[in-house]
Design a protein around this motif. Structure first.
Motif, short mmCIF file in Angstrom:
data_model
loop_
_atom_site.label_atom_id
_atom_site.label_comp_id
_atom_site.label_asym_id
_atom_site.label_seq_id
_atom_site.Cartn_x
_atom_site.Cartn_y
_atom_site.Cartn_z
N LEU A 8 -7.72 4.48 -5.83
CA LEU A 8 -8.28 4.47 -4.48
C LEU A 8 -8.05 5.85 -3.86
N LYS A 9 -9.13 6.50 -3.45
CA LYS A 9 -9.03 7.89 -2.96
C LYS A 9 -8.42 7.93 -1.56
N PRO A 10 -7.76 9.02 -1.23
CA PRO A 10 -7.26 9.17 0.14
C PRO A 10 -8.40 8.99 1.13
N GLY A 11 -8.11 8.30 2.23
CA GLY A 11 -9.17 8.04 3.21
C GLY A 11 -8.84 6.79 4.00
N THR A 12 -9.80 6.36 4.82
CA THR A 12 -9.60 5.20 5.68
C THR A 12 -10.48 4.05 5.19
N TYR A 13 -9.90 2.88 5.11
CA TYR A 13 -10.61 1.72 4.57
C TYR A 13 -10.43 0.51 5.47
N PHE A 14 -11.34 -0.45 5.32
CA PHE A 14 -11.19 -1.78 5.91
C PHE A 14 -11.03 -2.73 4.74
N MET A 15 -9.87 -3.30 4.57
CA MET A 15 -9.56 -3.94 3.29
C MET A 15 -8.70 -5.19 3.46
N ALA A 19 -2.82 -4.61 -4.48
CA ALA A 19 -3.19 -4.29 -5.87
C ALA A 19 -3.47 -2.80 -6.03
N GLU A 20 -4.20 -2.22 -5.09
CA GLU A 20 -4.52 -0.79 -5.18
C GLU A 20 -3.24 0.05 -5.06
N ALA A 21 -2.32 -0.40 -4.23
CA ALA A 21 -1.04 0.30 -4.10
C ALA A 21 -0.28 0.28 -5.42
N ALA A 22 -0.32 -0.86 -6.09
CA ALA A 22 0.39 -0.97 -7.38
C ALA A 22 -0.20 0.01 -8.39
N LEU A 23 -1.52 0.17 -8.36
CA LEU A 23 -2.15 1.11 -9.29
C LEU A 23 -1.69 2.53 -8.99
N ILE A 24 -1.62 2.89 -7.71
CA ILE A 24 -1.18 4.23 -7.34
C ILE A 24 0.29 4.42 -7.70
N ALA A 25 1.09 3.36 -7.53
CA ALA A 25 2.52 3.45 -7.85
C ALA A 25 2.75 3.62 -9.35
N GLY A 26 1.72 3.32 -10.17
CA GLY A 26 1.86 3.53 -11.60
C GLY A 26 2.07 2.26 -12.40
N CYS A 27 1.72 1.11 -11.81
CA CYS A 27 1.86 -0.16 -12.53
C CYS A 27 0.95 -0.15 -13.77
N GLU A 28 1.53 -0.37 -14.93
CA GLU A 28 0.75 -0.35 -16.17
C GLU A 28 0.63 -1.71 -16.82
N SER A 78 3.75 -6.83 7.54
CA SER A 78 3.09 -7.60 8.59
C SER A 78 1.66 -7.13 8.82
N SER A 79 1.19 -6.19 8.00
CA SER A 79 -0.19 -5.70 8.16
C SER A 79 -0.68 -5.25 6.80
N VAL A 80 -1.98 -4.99 6.73
CA VAL A 80 -2.57 -4.50 5.48
C VAL A 80 -1.92 -3.17 5.09
N GLN A 81 -1.77 -2.30 6.08
CA GLN A 81 -1.16 -1.00 5.81
C GLN A 81 0.25 -1.15 5.26
N GLU A 82 1.02 -2.03 5.89
CA GLU A 82 2.41 -2.23 5.43
C GLU A 82 2.45 -2.86 4.04
N PHE A 83 1.51 -3.74 3.77
CA PHE A 83 1.46 -4.37 2.45
C PHE A 83 1.25 -3.28 1.38
N PHE A 84 0.36 -2.36 1.70
CA PHE A 84 0.09 -1.22 0.81
C PHE A 84 1.35 -0.34 0.66
N ASP A 85 1.87 0.09 1.79
CA ASP A 85 3.02 1.01 1.76
C ASP A 85 4.24 0.38 1.09
N LEU A 86 4.50 -0.89 1.43
CA LEU A 86 5.72 -1.53 0.91
C LEU A 86 5.58 -1.88 -0.58
N THR A 87 4.36 -2.04 -1.06
CA THR A 87 4.19 -2.29 -2.50
C THR A 87 4.57 -1.03 -3.28
N ILE A 88 4.14 0.12 -2.80
CA ILE A 88 4.55 1.38 -3.45
C ILE A 88 6.06 1.54 -3.35
#
Lengths: 287, 384
Positions: free
Chosen positions: B11-18, B25-34, B153-163
């Motif tokens: 997922l490229k840097p930028g702003t999304y509605f997700m 899931a996208e955070a896990a990919l960036i974190a390097g989940c294989e 508690s938010s989409v952003q936090e779900f992303f950040d905290l997964t990484i």
């Protein structure tokens, strides 16, 4: 009077396979007469004679007497939770297809508590070897009956005789499509080591059921108190038939009812690895 | 993972509605989940579905296992082989994974487990929200161990905290839990993916010295360096209590050293692991301590209370375990009363009571539903 001369020079504390054994962990925990030492010996012989570098061999074991196998083999070795070594091995093999992953564990571990993982790993045809040591009983916890205990056999939890039918494991594995299915006893040392070598070469799930004496556990409840009682039983009752009808190879452990041995299934089938590569192609990762 | 993030189809840097689950899931990919292994369960399914499409695009492995037990064990096998691995589930599946959380702690295999909490107990209401797994996340597996649990508690936090979960698991060689909930998982919201250079990615420290000197469970440091299967070190890992070589041991010293280290590596790093956010805390008489979806209605309630002239504040915990004792204790020193808002009959309230001296009251909402702000506001009003 005949003088007995002990040839001291042939008594050695070293073994040609010391590199594959964690000698510092001996003496092992297994009882006198147990078959697991033979399984260990056959496994290290198979590793030594395989074309695969030793550092690419991995053993995964679960819980129980057989589960201790991982602790004695000097390769990368993982001793995990009860019933789970196959699922652990699958995760490992899928991310590292270059590793030769072998699960050695007991009947209670692999097909009783872990039965679900067993059937699904075969169905997927993940390229691992599963050497199941069947001693017909839960030895380490005190000789309770399990899913391989013959009908009517006594154990600490079946004092009136086991009221359940046991698994016919070669039939089960073959029905699920395993490319390699064999059964040997620890009396059949050479055949067992050869079967293990074959299993390591097989592409896909390779299954060997190893019938192993348990005089202290199963035997003490079923009039086979010495290791030799089992060996004699195997000698008198085993029949090698590679082409046996697998519907008829269930084991009763009753004298006169043969234990059928052999390399029953040897066939080729696409492995999980092959099928996953097809997914990678469709996803655009592989051309 | 030698490739740079820019070169991968991430997922490229930028702003999304997700959706929250997809952001995870996208955070896990960036974190390097294989490696992802999972079993279908509502309300976490979108994570697996998204991973099943995305992982193969990156040449990574997705597998649907026969149950959650197998899923949790398979990720440990993958982790032992040296890769980052995760699974996602909800209450009933989380219960089945408890055994493997203990194994992960004992073998010190990094892994991430996402629990999108639903209403329980038992099958409960699979499609509705709950926060009843707080204590299970911490104490669910038998024996002494410590782990880390984050609660978005938010989409952003779900992303950040997964990484962050991947990073912490790699840093401390522990299982890390992302304790999300049905609302956060299914909510669509704003997600900002920062420039990759701003994203911190941690990889486990590996041992590269001579084989003879390697002690896989050395107590010299709290987190011993790792070797993977196939690295040539001929490692032995066992779930049995083991000595520094990794061999089973019954000795009191080995048991003490091992268990102390497993616990202390989290406890001694607790201050660095605590994540929380304070709202209107400067002069708060009443403090609402909360997490996850409940923090969203609590913030609105606190704002309305302020409009009514009540000096209310809020402490949102992003780290649930290890429990953020210091910020909670400080809140308790200045506030007259603390309210703990959660969708259960009172779980997080217990560690709060452990560390504060002022009166603590629970605001508990029927499991299955997110509390509206009015409900929490009533609790605030009643406390003054």
């Amino acid at each position: 009077m005949v003088e007995v001369q002990v040839l001291r020079e042939v008594v050695s504390s070293e073994s040609p396979r010391d590199d594959l054994i964690r000698r510092e962990r001996f003496p092992h925990i297994w009882c006198p007469g147990c078959g697991l030492g033979t399984v260990l010996k056959c496994y290290v012989e198979a590793i030594a004679s395989s074309d695969i570098p030793r550092d690419k061999h991995v053993i995964v074991s679960g819980i129980g007497c057989s589960g201790r196998m991982a602790g004695y083999v000097n390769i990368d070795s993982y001793h995990v939770t009860h019933g789970r070594p196959i699922a652990f091995a699958e995760g490992m093999k899928i991310v590292r297809p270059d590793l030769e992953v072998t699960v050695i564990s007991g009947d209670g571990d692999l097909v009783t508590i872990g039965g679900n993982h067993f059937i699904h790993a075969i169905r997927r045809n993940v390229d691992i070897n599963v050497f199941l040591v069947n001693n017909f009983i839960y030895g380490m916890t005190g000789n309770q009956y399990g899913s391989t205990t013959p009908l009517g056999a006594r154990s600490s939890t079946s004092p009136y005789g086991c009221p359940e039918y046991p698994f016919n494991l070669p039939l089960l594995a073959a029905a699920l499509g395993a490319p390699f299915v064999a059964r040997w006893t620890t009396l059949h040392v050479r055949q067992l080591a050869e079967a293990m070598k074959k299993a390591m070469k097989v592409k896909g799930f390779a299954f060997i059921e190893i019938i192993s004496p348990c005089p202290v556990g199963f035997g003490s409840y079923n009039e086979m108190r010495e290791g030799m009682d089992f060996i004699k039983f195997f000698l008198e009752n085993c029949i090698v038939d590679h082409n046996a009808d697998l519907n008829k190879v269930a084991i009763s452990m009753r004298p006169g009812d043969p234990i059928i041995l052999g390399n029953f299934v040897e066939r080729e089938a696409p492995t999980y690895h092959d099928l996953e590569r097809e997914v990678f192609r469709k996803a655009g990762w592989l051309k | 993972m030698d490739q740079k993030l820019e070169e991968l189809k991430l997922l490229k840097p930028g702003t999304y509605f997700m959706m929250g689950n997809i952001a995870c899931a996208e955070a896990a990919l960036i974190a390097g989940c294989e490696f992802y292994a999972g079993y279908p369960i509502t309300p976490s399914n979108e994570i697996a579905e998204h991973m099943s499409r995305r992982m193969p695009e990156l040449g990574r492995h997705f597998i649907q296992m026969e149950d959650e037990i197998a899923s949790a064990v398979a990720i440990l096998g993958a982790s032992a082989a040296g890769v980052k691995a995760m699974t996602a589930t909800s209450g009933p599946g989380f219960s089945l994974m408890m055994e493997s959380i203990g194994l992960a702690a004992m073998l010190e295999l990094p892994c991430v487990i996402v629990d999108v909490q639903r209403a329980g107990p038992s099958t409960g209401i699979p499609t509705f929200v709950g926060q009843g797994d707080v204590m299970q996340a911490r104490w669910g597996s038998h024996g002494d161990y410590e782990l880390v649990a984050y609660a978005p508690s938010s989409v952003q936090e779900f992303f950040d905290l997964t990484i962050e979960a991947f990073n912490t698991s790699e840093l401390l060689r522990i299982p890390v839990i992302v304790l999300a909930d049905e609302v956060v998982g299914h909510m669509y919201g704003k997600l900002v993916v920062p420039e990759y250079s701003k994203i911190n990615i941690v990889n486990r420290k590996k041992y590269t010295g001579p084989r003879e000197k390697y002690l896989p469970y050395s107590c010299e440091t709290l987190v011993p360096p790792f070797v993977a299967a196939g690295d040539g070190y001929r490692i032995h890992m066992t779930g049995l209590t083991h000595d520094e070589r990794g061999y089973p041991s019954l000795e009191i010293d080995d048991s003490r050293k091992l268990i102390e280290r497993l616990v202390m590596k989290v406890r001694k790093n607790a201050k660095n692991l605590w994540k929380y956010e304070s709202y209107f805390m400067d002069d708060a008489d009443v403090v609402v301590i909360t997490f996850g979806v409940t923090a969203r209605s609590s913030l609105e309630a606190v704002k309305r209370a302020r409009a009514e002239g009540i000096k209310a504040g809020m402490l949102k915990l992003l780290t649930i375990w290890p429990f953020p004792e210091d910020p909670v204790r400080i809140a308790g020193e200045y506030a007259k009363r603390i309210l703990v808002a959660e969708i259960n009959m009172g779980q997080l309230i217990h560690p709060v009571k452990e560390v504060v001296r002022c009166p603590v009251v629970g605001i508990n909402y029927p499991v299955g539903y997110a509390p509206p702000p009015e409900y929490i506001l009533d609790g605030i009003r009643a406390s003054v």
